[in-house]
Motif scaffolding. Structure first.
Motif, PDB file in Angstrom:
ATOM      1  N   TYR A  49      12.011   4.109  21.194  1.00  0.00           N
ATOM      2  CA  TYR A  49      12.310   3.358  22.417  1.00  0.00           C
ATOM      3  C   TYR A  49      12.742   4.383  23.464  1.00  0.00           C
ATOM      4  O   TYR A  49      13.681   5.159  23.226  1.00  0.00           O
ATOM      5  CB  TYR A  49      13.441   2.357  22.191  1.00  0.00           C
ATOM      6  CG  TYR A  49      13.035   1.199  21.314  1.00  0.00           C
ATOM      7  CD1 TYR A  49      12.537   0.023  21.872  1.00  0.00           C
ATOM      8  CD2 TYR A  49      13.120   1.291  19.932  1.00  0.00           C
ATOM      9  CE1 TYR A  49      12.138  -1.033  21.067  1.00  0.00           C
ATOM     10  CE2 TYR A  49      12.727   0.241  19.113  1.00  0.00           C
ATOM     11  CZ  TYR A  49      12.240  -0.917  19.698  1.00  0.00           C
ATOM     12  OH  TYR A  49      11.839  -1.958  18.901  1.00  0.00           O
ATOM     13  N   GLU A  82      21.774   2.068  29.479  1.00  0.00           N
ATOM     14  CA  GLU A  82      22.922   1.200  29.233  1.00  0.00           C
ATOM     15  C   GLU A  82      22.490  -0.221  28.857  1.00  0.00           C
ATOM     16  O   GLU A  82      23.307  -1.034  28.434  1.00  0.00           O
ATOM     17  CB  GLU A  82      23.871   1.196  30.451  1.00  0.00           C
ATOM     18  CG  GLU A  82      23.285   0.649  31.750  1.00  0.00           C
ATOM     19  CD  GLU A  82      22.437   1.667  32.549  1.00  0.00           C
ATOM     20  OE1 GLU A  82      22.089   2.735  32.000  1.00  0.00           O
ATOM     21  OE2 GLU A  82      22.115   1.364  33.711  1.00  0.00           O
ATOM     22  N   THR A  83      21.176  -0.513  28.987  1.00  0.00           N
ATOM     23  CA  THR A  83      20.659  -1.833  28.574  1.00  0.00           C
ATOM     24  C   THR A  83      20.124  -1.781  27.135  1.00  0.00           C
ATOM     25  O   THR A  83      19.394  -2.682  26.706  1.00  0.00           O
ATOM     26  CB  THR A  83      19.525  -2.317  29.513  1.00  0.00           C
ATOM     27  OG1 THR A  83      18.404  -1.412  29.382  1.00  0.00           O
ATOM     28  CG2 THR A  83      19.956  -2.364  30.966  1.00  0.00           C
ATOM     29  N   ASN A  85      21.236  -2.442  24.160  1.00  0.00           N
ATOM     30  CA  ASN A  85      21.393  -3.612  23.273  1.00  0.00           C
ATOM     31  C   ASN A  85      20.475  -4.774  23.649  1.00  0.00           C
ATOM     32  O   ASN A  85      20.153  -5.605  22.814  1.00  0.00           O
ATOM     33  CB  ASN A  85      22.852  -4.085  23.243  1.00  0.00           C
ATOM     34  CG  ASN A  85      23.683  -3.248  22.281  1.00  0.00           C
ATOM     35  OD1 ASN A  85      23.143  -2.656  21.344  1.00  0.00           O
ATOM     36  ND2 ASN A  85      24.993  -3.167  22.511  1.00  0.00           N
ATOM     37  N   GLN A  86      20.060  -4.833  24.918  1.00  0.00           N
ATOM     38  CA  GLN A  86      19.148  -5.914  25.333  1.00  0.00           C
ATOM     39  C   GLN A  86      17.702  -5.630  24.901  1.00  0.00           C
ATOM     40  O   GLN A  86      16.892  -6.541  24.822  1.00  0.00           O
ATOM     41  CB  GLN A  86      19.137  -6.049  26.860  1.00  0.00           C
ATOM     42  CG  GLN A  86      20.427  -6.581  27.438  1.00  0.00           C
ATOM     43  CD  GLN A  86      20.510  -6.266  28.924  1.00  0.00           C
ATOM     44  OE1 GLN A  86      19.548  -6.443  29.663  1.00  0.00           O
ATOM     45  NE2 GLN A  86      21.671  -5.795  29.343  1.00  0.00           N
ATOM     46  N   HIS A  87      17.373  -4.364  24.697  1.00  0.00           N
ATOM     47  CA  HIS A  87      15.965  -4.010  24.457  1.00  0.00           C
ATOM     48  C   HIS A  87      15.632  -3.596  23.030  1.00  0.00           C
ATOM     49  O   HIS A  87      14.468  -3.626  22.644  1.00  0.00           O
ATOM     50  CB  HIS A  87      15.537  -2.898  25.421  1.00  0.00           C
ATOM     51  CG  HIS A  87      15.430  -3.379  26.827  1.00  0.00           C
ATOM     52  ND1 HIS A  87      16.414  -3.165  27.768  1.00  0.00           N
ATOM     53  CD2 HIS A  87      14.475  -4.114  27.436  1.00  0.00           C
ATOM     54  CE1 HIS A  87      16.052  -3.722  28.904  1.00  0.00           C
ATOM     55  NE2 HIS A  87      14.882  -4.306  28.730  1.00  0.00           N
ATOM     56  N   PRO A  89      16.036  -4.444  19.222  1.00  0.00           N
ATOM     57  CA  PRO A  89      16.504  -5.548  18.378  1.00  0.00           C
ATOM     58  C   PRO A  89      17.702  -5.143  17.533  1.00  0.00           C
ATOM     59  O   PRO A  89      17.733  -4.040  16.981  1.00  0.00           O
ATOM     60  CB  PRO A  89      15.285  -5.839  17.496  1.00  0.00           C
ATOM     61  CG  PRO A  89      14.122  -5.294  18.240  1.00  0.00           C
ATOM     62  CD  PRO A  89      14.619  -4.166  19.082  1.00  0.00           C
ATOM     63  N   GLU A  90      18.694  -6.067  17.450  1.00  0.00           N
ATOM     64  CA  GLU A  90      19.960  -5.666  16.804  1.00  0.00           C
ATOM     65  C   GLU A  90      19.839  -5.416  15.306  1.00  0.00           C
ATOM     66  O   GLU A  90      20.724  -4.813  14.707  1.00  0.00           O
ATOM     67  CB  GLU A  90      21.091  -6.647  17.124  1.00  0.00           C
ATOM     68  CG  GLU A  90      20.867  -8.049  16.654  1.00  0.00           C
ATOM     69  CD  GLU A  90      21.996  -8.966  17.131  1.00  0.00           C
ATOM     70  OE1 GLU A  90      22.376  -9.847  16.340  1.00  0.00           O
ATOM     71  OE2 GLU A  90      22.467  -8.800  18.282  1.00  0.00           O
ATOM     72  N   THR A 117      27.425   4.851  32.925  1.00  0.00           N
ATOM     73  CA  THR A 117      26.256   4.318  32.229  1.00  0.00           C
ATOM     74  C   THR A 117      25.903   5.186  31.020  1.00  0.00           C
ATOM     75  O   THR A 117      25.520   4.675  29.963  1.00  0.00           O
ATOM     76  CB  THR A 117      25.067   4.186  33.207  1.00  0.00           C
ATOM     77  OG1 THR A 117      25.036   5.339  34.044  1.00  0.00           O
ATOM     78  CG2 THR A 117      25.176   2.944  34.048  1.00  0.00           C
ATOM     79  N   SER A 120      28.415   4.237  28.336  1.00  0.00           N
ATOM     80  CA  SER A 120      28.139   2.889  27.821  1.00  0.00           C
ATOM     81  C   SER A 120      26.984   2.961  26.812  1.00  0.00           C
ATOM     82  O   SER A 120      27.057   2.399  25.703  1.00  0.00           O
ATOM     83  CB  SER A 120      27.785   1.953  28.984  1.00  0.00           C
ATOM     84  OG  SER A 120      27.156   0.802  28.504  1.00  0.00           O
ATOM     85  N   GLN A 124      27.034   2.239  22.677  1.00  0.00           N
ATOM     86  CA  GLN A 124      26.162   1.241  22.032  1.00  0.00           C
ATOM     87  C   GLN A 124      25.327   1.890  20.930  1.00  0.00           C
ATOM     88  O   GLN A 124      25.158   1.337  19.843  1.00  0.00           O
ATOM     89  CB  GLN A 124      25.218   0.614  23.058  1.00  0.00           C
ATOM     90  CG  GLN A 124      25.905  -0.268  24.082  1.00  0.00           C
ATOM     91  CD  GLN A 124      24.939  -0.714  25.171  1.00  0.00           C
ATOM     92  OE1 GLN A 124      23.832  -1.156  24.894  1.00  0.00           O
ATOM     93  NE2 GLN A 124      25.363  -0.601  26.418  1.00  0.00           N
TER      94      GLN A 124
END
Ligand code: SAM
Length: 188
Positions: A49, A82-83, A85-87, A89-90, A117, A120, A124
């Motif tokens: 990613y 910083e995004t 966790n949104q992109h 999959p957990e 950022t 952050s 994560q």
């Protein structure tokens, strides 16, 4: 020369930890050279990613991946790291992540990574890092705003609990013009 500069040193570390099939992160895609390197290591059964806030970086990297036949195992995200966790999959554990701080060479020098950022995203990703996984930060800090980010990142790394993480700093200490250095965080 036996003593490697920051980028080859970071690649040596990544090579040791990444295996085919792994999920890994290029937190600052830029011109895509790290993305290509990571995609080669994870092979088709793994996944990279890659994040960047600049459309130009995503476009250049997409082209590189097409030319090298590596598109299948890469998702490029046109958004800040910083995004994460949104992109990502957990359910996915990661074995490695790399950040190259600073600005994209030959591009707009005012678009730089920023302490809030960056930290952050690092926080994560550390939560998702597998045991014995590595998170690497190549710290470029010679530009405007670079020293503030370097200090924040160093303070964060120094505060990591030594019972959970090993943190290494690697760099040349007798070079002029703020040479980049590596911070490597290994999860115990
Ligand atoms: N790894 C790259 C390479 O091999 O060319 C170099 C990366 S360059 C030093 C830093 C990159 O970080 C720039 O492309 C910039 O657009 C990107 N960037 C800045 N802020 C970001 C953020 N919040 N999330 C993701 N990328 C960011």
């Amino acid at each position: 020369m036996y003593l490697k500069t920051a980028v080859p040193f970071s690649h040596d570390l990544l090579k040791q930890v990444i295996a085919p099939g792994d999920t890994v992160i290029d937190a600052t895609v830029g011109n895509g050279s790290d993305t290509v390197f990571l995609a080669t290591l994870v092979e088709k059964k793994g996944h990279v990613y890659g994040f960047d806030i600049q459309a130009e970086a995503i476009k250049q990297t997409q082209e590189k991946l097409l030319l090298t036949g590596l598109t299948e195992q890469v998702t490029l995200v046109h958004a800040g790291h910083e995004t994460f966790n949104q992109h990502v999959p957990e359910t996915k554990e990661i074995s490695a992540a790399i950040f190259n701080l600073g600005y994209l060479p030959k591009s707009d020098k005012s678009v730089i990574t920023k302490p809030d950022t960056t930290l952050s995203a690092v926080t994560q990703m550390l939560e998702r890092l597998r045991k014995a996984g590595l998170l690497i930060i190549v710290v470029y800090y010679g530009h405007d705003g670079g020293a503030v980010e370097k200090d924040a990142v160093l303070a964060f790394c120094e505060s990591l609990d030594q019972t959970q993480y090993n943190v290494l700093q690697y760099g040349f200490i007798n070079q002029k013009n703020a040479p980049p250095f590596v911070l490597a965080i290994e999860k115990k």
